[in-house]
Design an enzyme around this catalytic site. Structure first.
Site, PDB file in Angstrom:
ATOM      1  N   GLU A  44     -12.113 -12.353   5.018  1.00 32.32           N
ATOM      2  CA  GLU A  44     -11.233 -11.188   5.028  1.00 32.32           C
ATOM      3  C   GLU A  44     -11.786 -10.019   4.205  1.00 32.32           C
ATOM      4  OE1 GLU A  44      -7.256 -12.070   3.710  1.00 32.32           O
ATOM      5  OE2 GLU A  44      -6.639  -9.981   3.764  1.00 32.32           O
ATOM      6  N   ASP A  49      -6.438 -11.998  -4.698  1.00 28.64           N
ATOM      7  CA  ASP A  49      -6.377 -12.330  -3.277  1.00 28.64           C
ATOM      8  C   ASP A  49      -7.766 -12.392  -2.650  1.00 28.64           C
ATOM      9  OD1 ASP A  49      -5.553 -12.741  -0.719  1.00 28.64           O
ATOM     10  OD2 ASP A  49      -4.812 -10.723  -0.359  1.00 28.64           O
ATOM     11  N   GLU A  80       5.521 -11.263   0.237  1.00 26.42           N
ATOM     12  CA  GLU A  80       5.131 -10.371   1.337  1.00 26.42           C
ATOM     13  C   GLU A  80       6.115 -10.441   2.507  1.00 26.42           C
ATOM     14  OE1 GLU A  80       1.010 -11.378   2.172  1.00 26.42           O
ATOM     15  OE2 GLU A  80       0.338 -10.046   0.570  1.00 26.42           O
TER      16      GLU A  80
END
Ligand code: GCW
Length: 595
Positions: free
Chosen positions: A308, A280, A206
């Site tokens: 998240e 994730d 990333e």
């Protein structure tokens, strides 16, 4: 009373608590080899009192199963928190080291009370500045508050720091100047923070740079840092969260493909830090295939305490059942009964080093985590890091008694809400193995139609692949063969839609809408049922909570009530948006399904 030989097995962090008579008087002994053990023993004793347990006939022996039990803060140096939903970072870098917020001590006590012994202060998307002299002094001030509570500090480092703050023209791990730079940096850190824990590294992922820029491997990079830290006993936690689609077009396979060939090449003070699942932190994922696949390397597990993908600080989702599902999963890597927990605690593969990390959800909010119930996840993380064999129910009960009330009705009601909350979230967001269905720009609400113009694997459609023929990602041996990364018999069982657990069905298979489920219903009917059930469960949670009015303080009652309202609204939205979108395919003329 307590013989020295009895303490041998307690190690550096364990303790014995025992009720005895001394001079004809009842006394409680808390004994340990090191002060840290005494500290943990005392917190255990407090917990018993807070839980209203009898304390007159104690005979307790406890020690942690996992060695490094860390929080990972994704806190940026400017005070923002990546994926943080509880205000700003608690680390006030501007005022440090002169002003040391009294909250750091509270933070240390909370963590010590649940056995956490390390914390990574800054985001894995790291800035090189953390390694400058000024920041090291600031961090040293934090370290001195945490030290008496047995908590070491760690830094996330940026791989090209020697270039960004060291004036070097390369960060190649084979370059002698670069190696020297890291060694000097380590020396500088240890001068100020003698018990510094080590480095956490996100490399070549990333946008973060890594050794691959110079044609070197993860092992080359990690070993260079390990060499710099090893004279002081520091460790490197090198993350396996990489997904370069040029390696494989199925994102779930990338970490394994990059790391498994490197097994055996890492220095002895390196751990590979892997997320619980291969994507994730989705509401539910099968286990990361790396667990059990790198027997020569200690694999540290990364869980996410901050929510998240599970409603952030608005949804009541107790995550211990999710973590237990992972920890209790059998990898079969050394035959039946090789649980993920035993890979992580090092026992299955005889590693002396072991670790577990929880991505923190802590911020400056008065209640630390945004949602009062999110604190349960912080608590549960610490308890499971101490002993993955604790049950999620037992942990919830301890937490409820200490946080809300010792009144049996209140305990029962809250425990029930918590127990079902994760499965409810899976149902209203991503049931039956669906994953990554969020709308653009955030990881909160539904967007099954979302297509990212730049990256296929940041698109929802990449993951669910719904069309009039069916839905799901074919990772069977006929598809990407993602199942091939698991040991037998998982590989075989998950390869067939008949033997694949339904909770992972659409993770591993693309199936027609008319596929018959074990209930006798079609896949489309079953999917609708799950979404409906998830929303209903939130409605029940709401009613259940309302029944507690008057039994707990009004302020916290109102806080949770308001959030449950929002959760219900969000759950309905997830259901409606997803079913409307999937319905376009499932109920299209050529899906084969009745309308
Ligand atoms: O969970 C995802 C997040 C990123 C995060 C990344 C990672 C810190 O969306 O915000 O970056 O994973 O774990 O590195």
């Amino acid at each position: 009373m307590v013989q020295p030989s009895e303490l041998e097995i307690a190690g550096d962090e364990g303790y014995i608590i025992r009720s005895v008579f001394f001079d004809n008087r009842p006394v409680t002994i808390i004994a340990a080899n090191k002060s840290k053990g005494v500290l943990y023993g005392i917190f255990h004793f407090f917990r018993l009192i807070q839980n209203r347990q009898a304390i007159d006939k104690l005979s307790i022996q406890s020690k942690p199963r996992i060695q490094k039990r860390l929080l990972n803060h994704w806190d940026n140096l400017n005070g923002s928190v990546e994926r943080g939903y509880a205000g700003k970072s608690i680390w006030n870098w501007e005022k440090l080291p002169v002003e040391v917020d009294p909250r750091y001590k509270d933070y240390a006590r909370v963590n010590a009370s649940i056995g956490i012994n390390g914390t990574v202060l800054n985001n894995v998307n790291s800035q090189a500045e953390i390694l400058t002299k000024g920041y090291i002094s600031k961090a040293a001030a934090i370290a001195s508050v945490l030290r008496p509570y047995g908590i070491q500090i760690y830094f996330s480092i940026k791989f090209i720091s020697p270039m960004e703050i060291g004036g070097l023209s390369t960060a190649d791990p084979f370059d002698p100047h670069v190696r020297r730079w890291w060694k000097e940096k380590a020396q500088q850190i240890y001068q100020q923070i003698p018990d510094f824990g080590g480095f956490l590294v996100k490399a070549y992922s990333e946008g973060q740079p890594g050794p691959q820029i110079y044609g070197r491997t993860h092992a080359d990079g990690a070993n260079m840092l390990a060499e710099a830290l090893s004279p002081y006993g520091g460790i490197v936690m090198w993350r396996s969260f990489v997904y370069d689609l040029s390696i494989d077009s199925d994102r779930t396979k990338c970490g394994y493909l990059e790391f498994v060939p490197l097994d055996g090449q890492f220095a002895t003070n390196v751990l590979i830090q892997s997320k619980n699942g291969p994507v994730d932190f989705q509401p539910r994922e099968p286990i990361n295939p790396l667990f059990g696949a790198m027997p020569k390397t200690p694999i540290m597990m990364e869980l996410q305490i901050t929510q998240e993908y599970t409603g952030q600080s608005n949804h009541l989702v107790y995550l211990a059942p999710q973590w237990k599902e992972v920890l209790d999963s059998d990898t079969f890597s050394k035959g039946p009964g090789t649980l993920v927990a035993e890979i992580v605690d090092g026992s299955a593969e005889n590693h002396t080093l072991s670790g577990i990390a929880g991505v923190s959800g802590i911020g400056t909010d008065r209640n630390w985590m945004g949602h009062h119930f999110s604190q349960a996840n912080w608590y549960a993380f610490g308890r499971l890091a101490w002993d993955p064999a604790f049950t999620s129910g037992q942990i919830a009960e301890e937490w409820i008694r200490m946080t809300w009330s010792n009144d049996p009705k209140t305990i029962g009601v809250i425990a029930k809400m918590m127990a079902g909350s994760w499965e409810a979230c899976v149902d209203y967001m991503t049931p039956l193995g669906l994953h990554h269905l969020m709308a653009a720009g955030h990881h909160y609400g539904p967007g099954p139609d979302y297509v990212n113009p730049g990256r296929a694997d940041w698109s929802s459609t990449y993951y669910h692949k719904a069309d009039s023929q069916g839905i799901g990602f074919d990772r069977s041996s006929k598809g990407t063969n993602g199942v091939g990364q698991y040991a037998e018999p998982l590989r075989r069982l998950w390869d067939s839609p008949v033997t694949c657990p339904e909770k992972y069905l659409l993770w591993f298979h693309h199936l027609p809408w008319t596929h018959q489920m074990s209930s006798g219903k079609t896949l489309w009917q079953e999917l609708r049922l799950h979404y409906k059930r998830g929303v209903e469960a939130v409605g029940i949670m709401q009613k259940t909570w309302d029944s507690l009015e008057g039994r707990i303080d009004q302020q916290r009652f109102d806080h949770v009530k308001a959030r449950l309202e929002m959760q219900l609204e969000n759950a309905r939205e997830w259901r409606d948006v997803c079913l409307e979108y999937f319905g376009r395919f499932a109920e299209s003329p050529n899906s084969g399904h009745d309308r």
